[in-house]
Design an enzyme around this catalytic site. Structure first.
Site: not given
Length: 240
Positions: A45, A192, A72
């Site tokens: 990310h 997550h 991401e």
């Protein structure tokens, strides 16, 4: 038989490297080791301030990875251009602004449907599989499907928080959401706060789960268990 793939998010490795400068730990080598030890993919990310993964890391990783590469991030111009340049296997669109500490919510796909539709179309024209980060609400998932995305990624922090209180209650909305996504023609990822404590139950109870992306817990566990042993243990959670 393993039914869900494991993508290892290596952001925290980059955070540790950046704390001292230099190349220790080496992000590319850790990614290659994750692949060697059984990871099905690598997730990064990159944020504009490069506080963990740097844009240069993304380019370097693309050159050497042999498993799925998932990038991401929030689709601002610099991120879009990076993804179009690198052409990863998958891009996951998250709604958090660049300054956010970590992702903490899914997209409002009703409000941002036109915006997401345009971005999804651009990535798909370039042969990049797309995924949209969402919560479990039916209207959000149905609107996500209308953008043309290939997948959604279910935001699992609510599951992880409630798991220690009532596991069955915690997983129920995710099982329902995944089934609905499948009916809408979407594949399903999740991520997550998934961990060795809660992953097996989640994967067993949520149908049509294609992929989990795990970073913080996995890298933290590796400090105690070693990276190879940790990845093997996470893979074991996905075997039934």
């Amino acid at each position: 038989m393993k039914k869900t793939t494991l993508s290892v998010n290596i952001n925290k490795v980059a955070t540790l490297r950046n704390a001292r400068g230099g190349q220790v730990p080496n992000v590319v080598q850790v990614a290659l080791d994750c692949e060697k030890f059984g990871a099905d993919g690598i997730t990064v990310h990159p944020r504009p301030d490069e506080r963990h993964i740097r844009y240069a890391d993304v380019r370097d990783l693309k050159k050497v990875l042999t498993t799925e590469f998932n990038i991401e991030g929030y689709p601002q111009d610099s991120f879009i251009q990076l993804v179009l340049e690198v052409k990863p296997t998958q891009v996951t669109l998250v709604p958090d602004p660049p300054e956010a500490l970590t992702s903490n919510a899914g997209w409002d796909t009703l409000k941002h449907r036109d915006f997401l539709t345009e971005i999804v179309a651009e990535f798909k024209r370039n042969g990049i599989r797309t995924s949209i980060f969402t919560d479990t609400r039916a209207e959000i998932i149905e609107a996500a499907a209308l953008t043309g995305t290939d997948r959604i990624e279910l935001y699992t922090e609510p599951y992880a928080t409630e798991f220690v209180i009532d596991a069955a209650k915690a997983v129920a909305p995710f099982a329902k959401a995944s089934a609905l996504a499948h009916q809408c023609g979407l594949q399903v990822n999740a991520g997550h706060d998934l961990s060795l404590q809660n992953l097996h139950y989640f994967a067993a109870e949520v149908p049509y789960l294609d992929e989990v992306s795990i970073g913080h817990a996995l890298i933290s566990d590796a400090l105690y268990l070693g990276l190879q042993n940790t990845i093997e243990q996470y893979n074991q959670q996905l075997i039934f």
